[in-house]
Motif scaffolding. Structure first.
Motif, PDB file in Angstrom:
ATOM      1  N   LEU A  73      13.808 -46.724 -18.821  1.00  0.00           N
ATOM      2  CA  LEU A  73      12.692 -45.860 -18.457  1.00  0.00           C
ATOM      3  C   LEU A  73      12.714 -45.550 -16.964  1.00  0.00           C
ATOM      4  O   LEU A  73      12.540 -44.403 -16.551  1.00  0.00           O
ATOM      5  CB  LEU A  73      11.367 -46.517 -18.851  1.00  0.00           C
ATOM      6  CG  LEU A  73      10.105 -45.680 -18.693  1.00  0.00           C
ATOM      7  CD1 LEU A  73      10.184 -44.413 -19.544  1.00  0.00           C
ATOM      8  CD2 LEU A  73       8.886 -46.493 -19.095  1.00  0.00           C
ATOM      9  N   SER A  74      12.964 -46.563 -16.165  1.00  0.00           N
ATOM     10  CA  SER A  74      13.055 -46.364 -14.717  1.00  0.00           C
ATOM     11  C   SER A  74      14.183 -45.392 -14.371  1.00  0.00           C
ATOM     12  O   SER A  74      14.014 -44.492 -13.540  1.00  0.00           O
ATOM     13  CB  SER A  74      13.288 -47.713 -14.032  1.00  0.00           C
ATOM     14  OG  SER A  74      13.452 -47.535 -12.654  1.00  0.00           O
ATOM     15  N   SER A  75      15.308 -45.546 -15.028  1.00  0.00           N
ATOM     16  CA  SER A  75      16.453 -44.654 -14.794  1.00  0.00           C
ATOM     17  C   SER A  75      16.109 -43.209 -15.161  1.00  0.00           C
ATOM     18  O   SER A  75      16.449 -42.268 -14.431  1.00  0.00           O
ATOM     19  CB  SER A  75      17.653 -45.141 -15.598  1.00  0.00           C
ATOM     20  OG  SER A  75      18.733 -44.268 -15.462  1.00  0.00           O
ATOM     21  N   GLU A  76      15.427 -43.031 -16.292  1.00  0.00           N
ATOM     22  CA  GLU A  76      15.056 -41.676 -16.714  1.00  0.00           C
ATOM     23  C   GLU A  76      14.043 -41.058 -15.751  1.00  0.00           C
ATOM     24  O   GLU A  76      14.127 -39.868 -15.444  1.00  0.00           O
ATOM     25  CB  GLU A  76      14.513 -41.687 -18.148  1.00  0.00           C
ATOM     26  CG  GLU A  76      15.516 -42.131 -19.202  1.00  0.00           C
ATOM     27  CD  GLU A  76      16.776 -41.283 -19.277  1.00  0.00           C
ATOM     28  OE1 GLU A  76      16.833 -40.172 -18.714  1.00  0.00           O
ATOM     29  OE2 GLU A  76      17.732 -41.741 -19.925  1.00  0.00           O
ATOM     30  N   PHE A  77      13.094 -41.855 -15.253  1.00  0.00           N
ATOM     31  CA  PHE A  77      12.154 -41.349 -14.249  1.00  0.00           C
ATOM     32  C   PHE A  77      12.898 -40.935 -12.986  1.00  0.00           C
ATOM     33  O   PHE A  77      12.587 -39.907 -12.374  1.00  0.00           O
ATOM     34  CB  PHE A  77      11.090 -42.398 -13.896  1.00  0.00           C
ATOM     35  CG  PHE A  77       9.861 -42.328 -14.758  1.00  0.00           C
ATOM     36  CD1 PHE A  77       9.053 -41.203 -14.765  1.00  0.00           C
ATOM     37  CD2 PHE A  77       9.509 -43.396 -15.563  1.00  0.00           C
ATOM     38  CE1 PHE A  77       7.909 -41.149 -15.560  1.00  0.00           C
ATOM     39  CE2 PHE A  77       8.376 -43.342 -16.357  1.00  0.00           C
ATOM     40  CZ  PHE A  77       7.579 -42.215 -16.357  1.00  0.00           C
ATOM     41  N   ASN A  78      13.894 -41.732 -12.599  1.00  0.00           N
ATOM     42  CA  ASN A  78      14.697 -41.378 -11.420  1.00  0.00           C
ATOM     43  C   ASN A  78      15.418 -40.051 -11.633  1.00  0.00           C
ATOM     44  O   ASN A  78      15.494 -39.230 -10.719  1.00  0.00           O
ATOM     45  CB  ASN A  78      15.701 -42.483 -11.096  1.00  0.00           C
ATOM     46  CG  ASN A  78      15.042 -43.717 -10.521  1.00  0.00           C
ATOM     47  OD1 ASN A  78      13.941 -43.654  -9.991  1.00  0.00           O
ATOM     48  ND2 ASN A  78      15.711 -44.842 -10.653  1.00  0.00           N
ATOM     49  N   ASP A  79      15.951 -39.839 -12.833  1.00  0.00           N
ATOM     50  CA  ASP A  79      16.626 -38.574 -13.138  1.00  0.00           C
ATOM     51  C   ASP A  79      15.645 -37.402 -13.041  1.00  0.00           C
ATOM     52  O   ASP A  79      15.989 -36.330 -12.536  1.00  0.00           O
ATOM     53  CB  ASP A  79      17.255 -38.609 -14.526  1.00  0.00           C
ATOM     54  CG  ASP A  79      18.436 -39.569 -14.618  1.00  0.00           C
ATOM     55  OD1 ASP A  79      18.950 -40.002 -13.564  1.00  0.00           O
ATOM     56  OD2 ASP A  79      18.844 -39.890 -15.761  1.00  0.00           O
ATOM     57  N   ALA A  80      14.415 -37.604 -13.518  1.00  0.00           N
ATOM     58  CA  ALA A  80      13.402 -36.545 -13.432  1.00  0.00           C
ATOM     59  C   ALA A  80      13.046 -36.271 -11.974  1.00  0.00           C
ATOM     60  O   ALA A  80      12.895 -35.106 -11.565  1.00  0.00           O
ATOM     61  CB  ALA A  80      12.154 -36.927 -14.228  1.00  0.00           C
ATOM     62  N   THR A  81      12.939 -37.315 -11.191  1.00  0.00           N
ATOM     63  CA  THR A  81      12.647 -37.145  -9.757  1.00  0.00           C
ATOM     64  C   THR A  81      13.768 -36.374  -9.071  1.00  0.00           C
ATOM     65  O   THR A  81      13.510 -35.460  -8.284  1.00  0.00           O
ATOM     66  CB  THR A  81      12.462 -38.522  -9.083  1.00  0.00           C
ATOM     67  OG1 THR A  81      11.369 -39.195  -9.719  1.00  0.00           O
ATOM     68  CG2 THR A  81      12.172 -38.383  -7.601  1.00  0.00           C
ATOM     69  N   ARG A  82      15.014 -36.708  -9.402  1.00  0.00           N
ATOM     70  CA  ARG A  82      16.165 -35.980  -8.831  1.00  0.00           C
ATOM     71  C   ARG A  82      16.140 -34.512  -9.244  1.00  0.00           C
ATOM     72  O   ARG A  82      16.480 -33.634  -8.459  1.00  0.00           O
ATOM     73  CB  ARG A  82      17.480 -36.627  -9.258  1.00  0.00           C
ATOM     74  CG  ARG A  82      17.910 -37.770  -8.361  1.00  0.00           C
ATOM     75  CD  ARG A  82      19.350 -38.190  -8.614  1.00  0.00           C
ATOM     76  NE  ARG A  82      19.533 -38.830  -9.910  1.00  0.00           N
ATOM     77  CZ  ARG A  82      19.246 -40.099 -10.161  1.00  0.00           C
ATOM     78  NH1 ARG A  82      18.754 -40.863  -9.224  1.00  0.00           N
ATOM     79  NH2 ARG A  82      19.461 -40.602 -11.352  1.00  0.00           N
ATOM     80  N   ALA A  83      15.721 -34.236 -10.469  1.00  0.00           N
ATOM     81  CA  ALA A  83      15.647 -32.845 -10.932  1.00  0.00           C
ATOM     82  C   ALA A  83      14.616 -32.062 -10.127  1.00  0.00           C
ATOM     83  O   ALA A  83      14.861 -30.916  -9.732  1.00  0.00           O
ATOM     84  CB  ALA A  83      15.312 -32.793 -12.427  1.00  0.00           C
ATOM     85  N   VAL A  84      13.463 -32.678  -9.844  1.00  0.00           N
ATOM     86  CA  VAL A  84      12.438 -32.011  -9.045  1.00  0.00           C
ATOM     87  C   VAL A  84      12.939 -31.789  -7.625  1.00  0.00           C
ATOM     88  O   VAL A  84      12.852 -30.678  -7.080  1.00  0.00           O
ATOM     89  CB  VAL A  84      11.120 -32.821  -9.033  1.00  0.00           C
ATOM     90  CG1 VAL A  84      10.146 -32.249  -8.009  1.00  0.00           C
ATOM     91  CG2 VAL A  84      10.492 -32.823 -10.418  1.00  0.00           C
TER      92      VAL A  84
END
Length: 157
Positions: A102-113
């Protein structure tokens, strides 16, 4: 025909293909091939599959294609997202693994933004990338919820 209704027509046609086509689909439900064809036809704009027909066919299509097409389209039309809960046994140890995912996926979303805003303008491609990343966040979060639910059933105080 509205875009939502067109999406339902396409989803219905995909569901019917997912069970093996019109003839196979007719064998699993109360309606015949001609009605199934109308349910999926964009030329029959006011003819949609009844909910019991969807309930008969969608589980079969999901087994073969991995996705409940009509349910997904209805959720989208209602402004939501369908995420199936997994039906797998889980242990308390899975919670730490899921938290890491979950933390990794949130990081990916943050990188996308951050990546999308790095050039000073947010565009359609940026939004599509973020949407894909958030779909992953939702998928992992729902899986984690199912793990929590299954492990709480056997937990002691």
């Amino acid at each position: 025909m509205t875009p939502e209704k067109a999406l339902l027509k396409r989803a219905t046609a995909e569901m019917i293909r997912g069970v093996g086509g019109l003839e196979a689909g007719a064998g699993f439900t109360r309606v015949g091939k001609s009605m199934l064809a109308e349910y999926g036809s964009p030329n029959k704009a006011d003819c949609f599959a009844p909910i019991d027909v969807v309930a008969d066919l969608e589980p079969l299509a999901r087994e073969r294609t991995g996705w409940p097409h009509v349910t997904q389209a209805l959720c989208k039309a209602m402004g939501g997202t369908f995420v199936a809960e997994p039906d797998v046994p889980a242990t308390n140890a899975d919670l730490l693994s899921m938290m890491s995912q979950l933390s990794s996926e949130f990081n990916d979303a943050t990188r996308a933004v951050c990546g999308g805003l790095s050039d000073g303008k947010w565009c359609r491609e940026d939004a599509a990338r973020l949407e894909r990343e958030l779909d992953d966040v939702i998928r992992v979060a729902v899986h984690m919820r199912a793990v929590a639910r299954s492990t709480s059933e056997g937990a002691t105080s």
